[in-house]
Scaffold this active site. Structure first.
Site, mmCIF file in Angstrom:
data_model
loop_
_atom_site.group_PDB
_atom_site.id
_atom_site.type_symbol
_atom_site.label_atom_id
_atom_site.label_comp_id
_atom_site.label_asym_id
_atom_site.label_seq_id
_atom_site.Cartn_x
_atom_site.Cartn_y
_atom_site.Cartn_z
ATOM 1 N N ASP A 1 0.848 -1.195 0.000
ATOM 2 C CA ASP A 1 0.000 0.000 0.000
ATOM 3 C C ASP A 1 0.881 1.240 0.000
ATOM 4 O OD1 ASP A 1 -2.401 -1.420 -0.062
ATOM 5 O OD2 ASP A 1 -2.344 -1.742 2.100
ATOM 6 N N LYS B 1 0.778 -7.995 -2.695
ATOM 7 C CA LYS B 1 -0.530 -7.549 -3.193
ATOM 8 C C LYS B 1 -0.417 -6.114 -3.692
ATOM 9 C CE LYS B 1 -4.114 -6.264 -0.368
ATOM 10 N NZ LYS B 1 -4.706 -5.014 -0.880
ATOM 11 N N ASP C 1 -5.304 -6.762 -6.588
ATOM 12 C CA ASP C 1 -6.517 -6.540 -5.785
ATOM 13 C C ASP C 1 -7.264 -5.317 -6.317
ATOM 14 O OD1 ASP C 1 -8.368 -6.365 -3.706
ATOM 15 O OD2 ASP C 1 -6.940 -5.514 -2.281
ATOM 16 N N LYS D 1 -10.604 -5.655 -7.480
ATOM 17 C CA LYS D 1 -12.030 -5.865 -7.170
ATOM 18 C C LYS D 1 -12.929 -5.464 -8.339
ATOM 19 C CE LYS D 1 -11.284 -4.862 -2.230
ATOM 20 N NZ LYS D 1 -9.918 -4.309 -2.234
ATOM 21 N N ASP E 1 -18.449 -5.139 -12.895
ATOM 22 C CA ASP E 1 -18.994 -4.469 -14.086
ATOM 23 C C ASP E 1 -19.838 -5.505 -14.821
ATOM 24 O OD1 ASP E 1 -19.313 -2.699 -16.329
ATOM 25 O OD2 ASP E 1 -17.395 -1.775 -15.845
ATOM 26 N N ILE E 2 -20.267 -5.187 -16.025
ATOM 27 C CA ILE E 2 -21.028 -6.191 -16.772
ATOM 28 C C ILE E 2 -20.102 -7.367 -17.103
ATOM 29 C CG2 ILE E 2 -22.707 -4.532 -17.682
ATOM 30 C CD1 ILE E 2 -21.150 -4.603 -20.355
ATOM 31 N N THR F 1 -17.219 -7.058 -19.762
ATOM 32 C CA THR F 1 -16.146 -6.141 -19.371
ATOM 33 C C THR F 1 -15.244 -6.769 -18.320
ATOM 34 O OG1 THR F 1 -17.582 -4.280 -19.880
ATOM 35 C CG2 THR F 1 -15.699 -3.818 -18.463
ATOM 36 N N THR G 1 -15.429 -5.203 4.637
ATOM 37 C CA THR G 1 -15.514 -5.179 6.101
ATOM 38 C C THR G 1 -15.865 -3.785 6.612
ATOM 39 O OG1 THR G 1 -13.116 -5.060 6.068
ATOM 40 C CG2 THR G 1 -14.078 -7.168 6.660
ATOM 41 N N GLN H 1 -7.919 -1.016 11.567
ATOM 42 C CA GLN H 1 -8.640 -2.288 11.499
ATOM 43 C C GLN H 1 -9.547 -2.406 12.721
ATOM 44 O OE1 GLN H 1 -8.787 -4.226 9.033
ATOM 45 N NE2 GLN H 1 -6.885 -4.144 7.849
ATOM 46 N N ARG I 1 0.724 -2.915 6.990
ATOM 47 C CA ARG I 1 1.577 -2.066 7.817
ATOM 48 C C ARG I 1 2.448 -2.767 8.844
ATOM 49 N NH1 ARG I 1 -3.615 1.584 8.631
ATOM 50 N NH2 ARG I 1 -4.402 -0.539 8.347
HETATM 51 O O1 C5P Z 1 -1.951 -2.545 6.837
HETATM 52 P P1 C5P Z 1 -2.974 -3.638 6.965
HETATM 53 O O2 C5P Z 1 -2.381 -4.962 7.423
HETATM 54 O O3 C5P Z 1 -4.187 -3.234 7.774
HETATM 55 O O4 C5P Z 1 -3.439 -3.853 5.450
HETATM 56 C C1 C5P Z 1 -4.463 -4.745 5.104
HETATM 57 C C2 C5P Z 1 -4.637 -4.786 3.616
HETATM 58 O O5 C5P Z 1 -5.760 -5.614 3.324
HETATM 59 C C3 C5P Z 1 -4.910 -3.444 2.954
HETATM 60 O O6 C5P Z 1 -4.360 -3.498 1.633
HETATM 61 C C4 C5P Z 1 -6.414 -3.392 2.892
HETATM 62 O O7 C5P Z 1 -6.882 -2.616 1.833
HETATM 63 C C5 C5P Z 1 -6.742 -4.868 2.633
HETATM 64 N N1 C5P Z 1 -8.093 -5.243 3.061
HETATM 65 C C6 C5P Z 1 -8.554 -5.098 4.357
HETATM 66 N N2 C5P Z 1 -9.833 -5.473 4.669
HETATM 67 C C7 C5P Z 1 -10.641 -5.961 3.733
HETATM 68 C C8 C5P Z 1 -10.196 -6.123 2.424
HETATM 69 C C9 C5P Z 1 -8.893 -5.742 2.108
HETATM 70 O O8 C5P Z 1 -7.811 -4.677 5.226
HETATM 71 N N3 C5P Z 1 -11.848 -6.365 4.062
#
Ligand code: C5P
Length: 234
Positions: free
Chosen positions: A11, A33, A60, A62, A65-66, A69, A120, A190, A211
């Site tokens: 990220d 990712k 990732d 996500k 779309d139709i 596509t 989430t 989170q 992170r």
């Molecule tokens: O830094 P951290 O460990 O929180 O990163 C989690 C990664 O997982 C991020 O790229 C976040 O976008 C992704 N993610 C998430 N929860 C979700 C789907 C994806 O934390 N439900």
């Protein structure tokens, strides 16, 4: 090591930052990712660069779309050499089936195709706002079952959903879980976190960790600690 369970979430806002980390990592012991921020900032060349360094890349983006596509987008991503990618299960069974069929011609290099069920960040009230009047867990179960019926390889799910899905879906259906923290890690934004060993024991196949590794003083040491925590857990 035979099983690479940890997928490091790159990220970052630029290719330079992402590659600074990637160039310290060993593709034998982790996967990576690439999400919407980094992909939108850098484009597909970074995926090729990282795949050329022998890393398994989970793209990732996500897709939602139709069906035509999404099938074309999935095929374009497979051409880049990604290992895994995802679509929104809410796009429906036909969209998922066509996405899966678009990958059939890739043979042994066919990437894994998984689905996002419910983000989430969506609570029960948010689902109600968009006309879905059930508990998030029921909606997750329903969409994961649909993804399996459409021939997808698995879903992204929260640690709170892993046991439920593992109990009702085939053993080979792949569960990918973010929100992973060791006791000493900062939780950040989170909401519910779970430890790496617990997540695997509950049925996750792969853990997405951002992170706690990318912002660690020593990302290599942090990765090693995560790998040690999950080694031998089944
Ligand atoms: O830094 P951290 O460990 O929180 O990163 C989690 C990664 O997982 C991020 O790229 C976040 O976008 C992704 N993610 C998430 N929860 C979700 C789907 C994806 O934390 N439900």
């Amino acid at each position: 090591m035979s099983e690479k369970r940890i997928i490091i979430a790159l990220d970052f806002a630029s290719a330079r930052e992402a590659l600074t980390l990637v160039d310290q990592l060993d593709p034998q012991v982790c996967r990576v990712k690439i999400g919407n921020e980094l992909f939108t900032a850098t484009g597909p060349s970074l995926i090729r660069d990282i795949a050329a360094r022998k890393f398994d890349v989970f793209l990732d983006l996500k897709f939602h779309d139709i069906p035509t596509t999404v099938a074309r987008a999935v095929s374009a991503a497979a051409d880049l050499g990604v290992w895994m990618m995802n679509v929104h299960a809410a796009g429906g069974q036909i969209m998922m089936e066509q996405a899966s069929e678009a990958l059939a011609g890739f043979g042994d290099s066919r990437p894994l195709l998984i689905a996002v069920t419910v983000l989430t960040s969506m609570a029960e009230g948010d689902l109600g706002d968009v006309g879905i009047n059930c508990k998030p867990q029921e909606w997750v179960q329903r969409l994961a079952t649909l993804a399996n019926a459409a021939g997808l390889d698995g879903v992204v799910c929260s640690a709170a959903e892993t046991s439920m899905l593992r109990a009702s879906l085939p053993a080979e259906f792949c569960l990918v879980t973010p929100g992973i923290r060791r006791a000493e890690d900062t939780v950040g934004d989170q909401k519910r976190v779970v430890g790496p060993a617990e997540a695997i024991a509950n049925g996750s196949d792969y853990l997405v960790v951002g992170r706690p590794i990318t912002r660690a003083n020593s990302p290599l040491e942090a990765l090693e600690a995560f790998n040690t925590a999950v080694a031998g857990v089944s």
